[in-house]
Structures are given as C-alpha cells and as structure tokens.
Design a protein around this motif. Structure first.
Motif, PDB file in Angstrom:
ATOM      1  N   GLU A  46       0.938  -1.379   0.050  1.00  0.00           N
ATOM      2  CA  GLU A  46      -0.198  -0.079   0.112  1.00  0.00           C
ATOM      3  C   GLU A  46       0.702   1.338   0.149  1.00  0.00           C
ATOM      4  N   GLU A  47       1.949   1.385   0.737  1.00  0.00           N
ATOM      5  CA  GLU A  47       2.922   2.389   0.929  1.00  0.00           C
ATOM      6  C   GLU A  47       4.092   2.325  -0.032  1.00  0.00           C
ATOM      7  N   SER A  48       4.144   1.357  -1.194  1.00  0.00           N
ATOM      8  CA  SER A  48       4.772   1.288  -1.993  1.00  0.00           C
ATOM      9  C   SER A  48       6.460   1.168  -1.312  1.00  0.00           C
ATOM     10  N   HIS A  49       6.852   0.511  -0.284  1.00  0.00           N
ATOM     11  CA  HIS A  49       8.024   0.479   0.393  1.00  0.00           C
ATOM     12  C   HIS A  49       8.859  -0.959  -0.204  1.00  0.00           C
ATOM     13  N   SER A  50      10.148  -0.409   0.008  1.00  0.00           N
ATOM     14  CA  SER A  50      10.983  -1.915  -0.319  1.00  0.00           C
ATOM     15  C   SER A  50      10.907  -2.390   1.268  1.00  0.00           C
ATOM     16  N   PHE A  51      11.333  -3.902   1.059  1.00  0.00           N
ATOM     17  CA  PHE A  51      11.472  -4.467   2.536  1.00  0.00           C
ATOM     18  C   PHE A  51      12.224  -3.943   3.425  1.00  0.00           C
ATOM     19  N   ARG A  52      13.450  -3.219   3.018  1.00  0.00           N
ATOM     20  CA  ARG A  52      14.224  -2.681   4.066  1.00  0.00           C
ATOM     21  C   ARG A  52      13.485  -1.485   4.596  1.00  0.00           C
ATOM     22  N   GLU A  53      12.816  -0.453   3.729  1.00  0.00           N
ATOM     23  CA  GLU A  53      12.032   0.453   4.115  1.00  0.00           C
ATOM     24  C   GLU A  53      10.967   0.256   5.020  1.00  0.00           C
ATOM     25  N   THR A  54      10.243  -0.816   4.761  1.00  0.00           N
ATOM     26  CA  THR A  54       9.174  -1.484   5.720  1.00  0.00           C
ATOM     27  C   THR A  54       9.731  -1.642   7.064  1.00  0.00           C
ATOM     28  N   GLU A  55      10.957  -2.424   7.180  1.00  0.00           N
ATOM     29  CA  GLU A  55      11.373  -2.659   8.606  1.00  0.00           C
ATOM     30  C   GLU A  55      11.594  -1.221   9.158  1.00  0.00           C
ATOM     31  N   ASN A  56      12.252  -0.545   8.649  1.00  0.00           N
ATOM     32  CA  ASN A  56      12.523   1.103   9.203  1.00  0.00           C
ATOM     33  C   ASN A  56      11.288   1.773   9.650  1.00  0.00           C
ATOM     34  N   ARG A  57      10.171   1.615   8.696  1.00  0.00           N
ATOM     35  CA  ARG A  57       9.020   2.353   8.897  1.00  0.00           C
ATOM     36  C   ARG A  57       8.315   1.759  10.365  1.00  0.00           C
ATOM     37  N   LEU A  58       8.328   0.638  10.283  1.00  0.00           N
ATOM     38  CA  LEU A  58       7.577  -0.137  11.659  1.00  0.00           C
ATOM     39  C   LEU A  58       8.155   0.317  12.862  1.00  0.00           C
ATOM     40  N   GLU A  59       9.822   0.455  12.799  1.00  0.00           N
ATOM     41  CA  GLU A  59      10.174   0.939  13.995  1.00  0.00           C
ATOM     42  C   GLU A  59       9.778   2.162  14.660  1.00  0.00           C
ATOM     43  N   TYR A  60       9.190   2.950  13.736  1.00  0.00           N
ATOM     44  CA  TYR A  60       8.894   4.450  14.108  1.00  0.00           C
ATOM     45  C   TYR A  60       7.422   4.530  14.317  1.00  0.00           C
ATOM     46  N   MET A  61       6.605   3.401  13.930  1.00  0.00           N
ATOM     47  CA  MET A  61       5.266   3.625  13.751  1.00  0.00           C
ATOM     48  C   MET A  61       4.746   2.704  14.924  1.00  0.00           C
ATOM     49  N   THR A  62       4.614   3.467  16.242  1.00  0.00           N
ATOM     50  CA  THR A  62       4.149   2.644  17.362  1.00  0.00           C
ATOM     51  C   THR A  62       2.510   1.974  17.261  1.00  0.00           C
ATOM     52  N   ALA A  63       1.723   2.787  16.725  1.00  0.00           N
ATOM     53  CA  ALA A  63       0.534   2.337  16.687  1.00  0.00           C
ATOM     54  C   ALA A  63       0.296   1.130  15.587  1.00  0.00           C
ATOM     55  N   LEU A  64       1.090   1.090  14.697  1.00  0.00           N
ATOM     56  CA  LEU A  64       0.814   0.045  13.960  1.00  0.00           C
ATOM     57  C   LEU A  64       1.586  -1.225  14.643  1.00  0.00           C
ATOM     58  N   LEU A  65       2.381  -1.057  15.322  1.00  0.00           N
ATOM     59  CA  LEU A  65       3.157  -2.173  16.158  1.00  0.00           C
ATOM     60  C   LEU A  65       2.055  -2.720  17.180  1.00  0.00           C
ATOM     61  N   GLU A  66       1.327  -1.737  17.662  1.00  0.00           N
ATOM     62  CA  GLU A  66       0.076  -2.507  18.657  1.00  0.00           C
ATOM     63  C   GLU A  66      -0.714  -3.055  17.898  1.00  0.00           C
ATOM     64  N   VAL A  67      -1.011  -2.596  16.610  1.00  0.00           N
ATOM     65  CA  VAL A  67      -2.019  -3.375  15.909  1.00  0.00           C
ATOM     66  C   VAL A  67      -1.761  -5.026  15.532  1.00  0.00           C
ATOM     67  N   LEU A  68      -0.366  -4.698  15.058  1.00  0.00           N
ATOM     68  CA  LEU A  68       0.219  -6.151  14.809  1.00  0.00           C
ATOM     69  C   LEU A  68       0.694  -6.694  16.084  1.00  0.00           C
ATOM     70  N   ASP A  69       0.569  -6.233  17.384  1.00  0.00           N
ATOM     71  CA  ASP A  69       0.860  -7.061  18.521  1.00  0.00           C
ATOM     72  C   ASP A  69       2.439  -7.510  18.460  1.00  0.00           C
ATOM     73  N   LEU A  70       3.100  -6.587  18.068  1.00  0.00           N
ATOM     74  CA  LEU A  70       4.622  -6.378  18.004  1.00  0.00           C
ATOM     75  C   LEU A  70       5.348  -5.520  19.095  1.00  0.00           C
ATOM     76  N   GLU A  71       6.748  -5.861  19.529  1.00  0.00           N
ATOM     77  CA  GLU A  71       7.219  -4.909  20.262  1.00  0.00           C
ATOM     78  C   GLU A  71       8.466  -4.419  19.327  1.00  0.00           C
ATOM     79  N   GLU A  72       9.054  -3.133  19.921  1.00  0.00           N
ATOM     80  CA  GLU A  72       9.975  -2.684  18.829  1.00  0.00           C
ATOM     81  C   GLU A  72      11.206  -3.542  18.612  1.00  0.00           C
ATOM     82  N   GLU A  73      11.580  -4.374  19.519  1.00  0.00           N
ATOM     83  CA  GLU A  73      12.624  -5.207  19.582  1.00  0.00           C
ATOM     84  C   GLU A  73      12.295  -6.573  18.707  1.00  0.00           C
ATOM     85  N   ASN A  74      11.032  -6.677  18.392  1.00  0.00           N
ATOM     86  CA  ASN A  74      10.750  -7.824  17.739  1.00  0.00           C
ATOM     87  C   ASN A  74      10.239  -7.717  16.451  1.00  0.00           C
TER      88      ASN A  74
END
Length: 129
Positions: A46-74
């Motif tokens: 949806e965001e047209s990111h590469s795999f590497r960009e996706t990992e970086n974006r997820l690190e800074y989007m805490t609301a998405l991590l909550e939806v995904l039930d992930l923690e920043e270190e995971n």
C-alpha cells in the motif's frame, strides 16, 4: 483518495485472520504468526516500500506495532519479510482476495482474469469467422 494507514492495517488484520482461518496463528518463517506477515506485506504494498524501508517504518510507527501485536525489539528483519513473501503459497493470496471481495456488495457482473493467457489471438479468430 487518501487512505488512513492505521484503518487500512486494522482492516487487513481482520481480513487476514478471516482468510487464513485456523492457519492464521501458525508461525510462518521467522517465528511470527502468518497473519502478521500478510498484514505487513499489505502495508508494504500500500505504501510502496521496499522490504528494508518497511522494517525502518515499522520501527517508528508504534500505533501499527500495537495493531500487529509486536514490540520494537521484535520487528521482523527485512530479509525475513522477503523470504516469507516468497514462501507463501498461492492459496494464502487467493483466500485473502476472496475474503476482501466478500466485503463489497455484489452487482452480478464480475470479470477476473489472473491467468495471463493472451486471448487476443482467439478473439481475432472468432471475429473473422
């Protein structure tokens, strides 16, 4: 049309769990549940990111991590995401397509061709006969 990314990810989570059924919680590559991989791939596309960009974006989007039930270190590594995308069987993507198509009202007129078969030759043959 702008898409609220948090609403999009929540809808993807719902559809992925519905499409995968009993297989949703089974771990895919990397030890994460299959639905999490599917939702991350939907977010990536949806965001047209590469795999590497996706990992970086997820690190800074805490609301998405909550939806995904992930923690920043995971957060899955970009190589894990790449491999999981290639390893998913076609039935996963078909089930997701089927579940998402059922969300819309049916008009009775549907045409879907994913065979990539060139029908130009056959159409030209019947047109000349």
């Amino acid at each position: 049309m702008e898409v609220d990314i948090l609403d999009f990810v929540e809808e993807c989570r719902h559809l992925a769990k519905q499409a995968l059924g009993k297989h949703a919680g089974e771990p895919a590559s990397g030890g994460f549940a299959r639905w999490k991989h599917v939702v991350i791939h939907c977010f990536r596309r949806e965001e047209s990111h590469s795999f590497r960009e996706t990992e970086n974006r997820l690190e800074y989007m805490t609301a998405l991590l909550e939806v995904l039930d992930l923690e920043e270190e995971n957060i899955p590594d970009f190589t894990t995401l790449n491999k999981s995308f290639d390893r998913f069987k076609m039935w996963v993507w078909r089930a997701l397509l089927r579940a998402s198509a059922q969300q819309h009202p049916q008009s009775g007129h549907i045409a879907l061709d994913s065979t990539f078969f060139d029908r130009g030759h056959a159409s030209a043959y019947y047109r000349t006969v």
